[in-house]
Design a protein around this motif. Sequence first.
Motif, mmCIF file in Angstrom:
data_model
loop_
_atom_site.group_PDB
_atom_site.id
_atom_site.type_symbol
_atom_site.label_atom_id
_atom_site.label_comp_id
_atom_site.label_asym_id
_atom_site.label_seq_id
_atom_site.Cartn_x
_atom_site.Cartn_y
_atom_site.Cartn_z
ATOM 1 N N ARG A 1 0.832 -1.202 0.000
ATOM 2 C CA ARG A 1 0.000 0.000 0.000
ATOM 3 C C ARG A 1 0.867 1.253 0.000
ATOM 4 N NH1 ARG A 1 -5.703 0.763 2.722
ATOM 5 N NH2 ARG A 1 -6.103 -0.167 0.696
ATOM 6 N N MET A 2 1.955 1.223 0.760
ATOM 7 C CA MET A 2 2.834 2.397 0.809
ATOM 8 C C MET A 2 3.511 2.634 -0.530
ATOM 9 S SD MET A 2 6.230 3.463 0.907
ATOM 10 C CE MET A 2 7.227 2.102 1.520
ATOM 11 N N VAL A 3 4.034 1.589 -1.175
ATOM 12 C CA VAL A 3 4.774 1.803 -2.417
ATOM 13 C C VAL A 3 3.824 2.210 -3.539
ATOM 14 C CG1 VAL A 3 4.752 -0.545 -3.432
ATOM 15 C CG2 VAL A 3 6.764 0.931 -3.713
ATOM 16 N N ASN A 4 2.589 1.758 -3.477
ATOM 17 C CA ASN A 4 1.583 2.205 -4.432
ATOM 18 C C ASN A 4 1.355 3.714 -4.282
ATOM 19 O OD1 ASN A 4 -0.945 1.564 -6.230
ATOM 20 N ND2 ASN A 4 -1.765 2.701 -4.486
ATOM 21 N N ALA A 5 1.224 4.181 -3.039
ATOM 22 C CA ALA A 5 1.043 5.614 -2.788
ATOM 23 C C ALA A 5 2.274 6.405 -3.207
ATOM 24 C CB ALA A 5 0.737 5.850 -1.310
ATOM 25 N N LEU A 6 3.457 5.828 -2.980
ATOM 26 C CA LEU A 6 4.690 6.509 -3.365
ATOM 27 C C LEU A 6 4.771 6.660 -4.877
ATOM 28 C CD1 LEU A 6 7.469 7.691 -2.618
ATOM 29 C CD2 LEU A 6 8.382 5.359 -2.760
ATOM 30 N N ALA A 7 4.395 5.622 -5.609
ATOM 31 C CA ALA A 7 4.414 5.710 -7.069
ATOM 32 C C ALA A 7 3.532 6.854 -7.552
ATOM 33 C CB ALA A 7 3.943 4.387 -7.675
ATOM 34 N N LEU A 8 2.334 6.953 -6.991
ATOM 35 C CA LEU A 8 1.429 8.037 -7.379
ATOM 36 C C LEU A 8 2.008 9.401 -7.012
ATOM 37 C CD1 LEU A 8 -1.977 6.443 -6.325
ATOM 38 C CD2 LEU A 8 -1.066 6.670 -8.644
ATOM 39 N N ALA A 9 2.635 9.485 -5.844
ATOM 40 C CA ALA A 9 3.231 10.750 -5.414
ATOM 41 C C ALA A 9 4.374 11.177 -6.331
ATOM 42 C CB ALA A 9 3.740 10.630 -3.979
ATOM 43 N N ARG A 10 5.016 10.201 -6.963
ATOM 44 C CA ARG A 10 6.117 10.486 -7.889
ATOM 45 C C ARG A 10 5.621 10.652 -9.328
ATOM 46 N NH1 ARG A 10 11.413 8.921 -5.832
ATOM 47 N NH2 ARG A 10 12.050 8.170 -7.901
ATOM 48 N N GLY A 11 4.278 10.643 -9.510
ATOM 49 C CA GLY A 11 3.707 10.840 -10.839
ATOM 50 C C GLY A 11 3.743 9.617 -11.725
ATOM 51 N N MET A 12 3.864 8.417 -11.118
ATOM 52 C CA MET A 12 3.942 7.166 -11.879
ATOM 53 C C MET A 12 2.610 6.422 -11.815
ATOM 54 S SD MET A 12 7.210 7.348 -12.639
ATOM 55 C CE MET A 12 7.620 5.692 -13.199
ATOM 56 N N ASP A 13 2.390 5.534 -12.792
ATOM 57 C CA ASP A 13 1.235 4.649 -12.776
ATOM 58 C C ASP A 13 1.715 3.270 -12.356
ATOM 59 O OD1 ASP A 13 -0.921 2.995 -13.211
ATOM 60 O OD2 ASP A 13 -1.479 3.893 -15.126
ATOM 61 N N PRO A 14 1.440 2.836 -11.111
ATOM 62 C CA PRO A 14 1.964 1.550 -10.645
ATOM 63 C C PRO A 14 1.366 0.352 -11.383
ATOM 64 C CG PRO A 14 0.398 2.440 -9.072
ATOM 65 C CD PRO A 14 0.641 3.520 -10.081
ATOM 66 N N ASP A 15 0.236 0.540 -12.045
ATOM 67 C CA ASP A 15 -0.388 -0.566 -12.773
ATOM 68 C C ASP A 15 0.267 -0.834 -14.117
ATOM 69 O OD1 ASP A 15 -2.273 -0.975 -10.783
ATOM 70 O OD2 ASP A 15 -3.690 0.447 -11.668
ATOM 71 N N LYS A 16 0.864 0.207 -14.685
ATOM 72 C CA LYS A 16 1.419 0.093 -16.037
ATOM 73 C C LYS A 16 2.816 0.696 -16.096
ATOM 74 C CE LYS A 16 -3.207 0.416 -18.069
ATOM 75 N NZ LYS A 16 -4.106 1.202 -18.951
ATOM 76 N N PRO A 17 3.781 0.065 -15.426
ATOM 77 C CA PRO A 17 5.148 0.597 -15.479
ATOM 78 C C PRO A 17 5.673 0.619 -16.915
ATOM 79 C CG PRO A 17 4.923 -1.075 -13.767
ATOM 80 C CD PRO A 17 3.688 -1.140 -14.602
ATOM 81 N N GLN A 18 6.391 1.662 -17.236
ATOM 82 C CA GLN A 18 6.933 1.794 -18.587
ATOM 83 C C GLN A 18 7.871 0.643 -18.918
ATOM 84 O OE1 GLN A 18 9.038 5.467 -19.205
ATOM 85 N NE2 GLN A 18 8.590 5.524 -21.391
ATOM 86 N N TYR A 19 7.746 0.107 -20.122
ATOM 87 C CA TYR A 19 8.598 -0.940 -20.686
ATOM 88 C C TYR A 19 8.314 -2.344 -20.147
ATOM 89 C CZ TYR A 19 11.284 3.330 -21.580
ATOM 90 O OH TYR A 19 11.664 4.601 -21.932
ATOM 91 N N LEU A 20 7.343 -2.487 -19.225
ATOM 92 C CA LEU A 20 7.096 -3.798 -18.624
ATOM 93 C C LEU A 20 5.754 -4.354 -19.073
ATOM 94 C CD1 LEU A 20 8.271 -3.166 -14.950
ATOM 95 C CD2 LEU A 20 9.564 -4.170 -16.833
ATOM 96 N N SER A 21 5.627 -5.693 -19.025
ATOM 97 C CA SER A 21 4.361 -6.363 -19.300
ATOM 98 C C SER A 21 4.130 -7.413 -18.226
ATOM 99 C CB SER A 21 4.370 -7.013 -20.685
ATOM 100 O OG SER A 21 5.398 -7.990 -20.776
ATOM 101 N N LYS A 22 2.903 -7.932 -18.156
ATOM 102 C CA LYS A 22 2.556 -8.855 -17.080
ATOM 103 C C LYS A 22 3.312 -10.161 -17.186
ATOM 104 C CE LYS A 22 0.391 -10.048 -13.373
ATOM 105 N NZ LYS A 22 0.788 -9.404 -12.115
ATOM 106 N N VAL A 23 3.406 -10.720 -18.386
ATOM 107 C CA VAL A 23 4.125 -11.986 -18.587
ATOM 108 C C VAL A 23 5.426 -11.683 -19.300
ATOM 109 C CG1 VAL A 23 4.066 -14.278 -19.606
ATOM 110 C CG2 VAL A 23 1.958 -13.262 -18.708
ATOM 111 N N THR A 24 6.548 -11.970 -18.648
ATOM 112 C CA THR A 24 7.861 -11.740 -19.253
ATOM 113 C C THR A 24 8.383 -13.075 -19.775
ATOM 114 O OG1 THR A 24 8.271 -9.971 -17.666
ATOM 115 C CG2 THR A 24 10.176 -10.834 -18.844
#
Length: 354
Positions: A328-351
């Motif tokens: 929960r904390m890192v999710n809030a931190l991502a938002l505070a840093r202007g990031m979307d924790p659900d869709k990190p850049q360059y990543l996909s669900k299955v690698t």
Amino acid sequence: MVEGTAGPASERDVATTLMDREAAESGAAVGRMIEANLTRLTALGERLRAAPPARIVTIARGSSDHAATYGKYLIETMIGVPVASAAPSVASVFSANVAEEPATLCIAISQSGRSPDLLATVTAQRAAGAHIVALVNDEQSPLAQQADTLVALSAGPEKSVAATKSYITALAAQALMVALWSENEALLTAVNSLPGELERACGLDWSSAVPALRDATNMFVIGRGYSFGIAQEAALKFKETCALHAEAFSAAEVRHGPMTIVRAGFPVLGFATSDTAGDSVREAAQEFAARDALLRVADPAGNGEAALPAIPAHPAIEPILMVQSFYRMVNALALARGMDPDKPQYLSKVTETR
């Protein structure tokens, strides 16, 4: 942006993200996992006591590999059998054979069960005579089909790229496996309490870490023993959801050179369990505090200004509860840093690494 929301990530409410909602489902997911696997893991425990494995090999990548680190400490401290992590490229890139050893237990962990290099390594271990235990969320996956013992993680659909509930169920499944194998009633009781305790841990307030880390560029995450795999997972989540460079270290290993980096203002997050391994984390934290590091420590004892709340429990279970609060904390931190924790850049669900 997450479907159905508007505005930049930093303006969204924490609870609107898939990551936060899925992490909050972990207690229910662990309850399903226990119900689905109690009979088969009881049978596996009986089999392993009757014919103990000479060695154990784990196969995993990413968050699943960090879950395997947690399992390694459980097995080596409570069973005494050595556990080693396989390098998947040995099979997938080098096409090397595995020496035959029928008394090998192979534990493969994956959310999707579809990564080619993981499957190639499982195939090689099976050909060498290993018994394959697959901890997998997708019960229709190729990995599930290769299992001698299938452990269904039962986390349900996980749409956020950042794994949360599947990681927690993988930790809990290994704790359940070891409790039944070792016939450790204290650990089994603690595992059975996890669904409710995870609900409590989800509600703990770690918000003080968000402003402390909002502008960070580099940091350390430290743990030891049962919490080391959780420190590894936390460091990964900082990188993938917050674009924050974080390195995980054992509280012992950090003293062999890396601690030189820790100066005034350098961020450090610690995971301290209530056993002697946790004492090592607390000792390292005290040393870093003396250098005016920017310190936060999850600690069931809850002492000091840098402490983050954590639930006292069996020492092997405390890290599972800590990572629930962390998500929960890192999710809030991502938002505070202007990031979307659900869709990190360059990543996909299955690698699909090969």
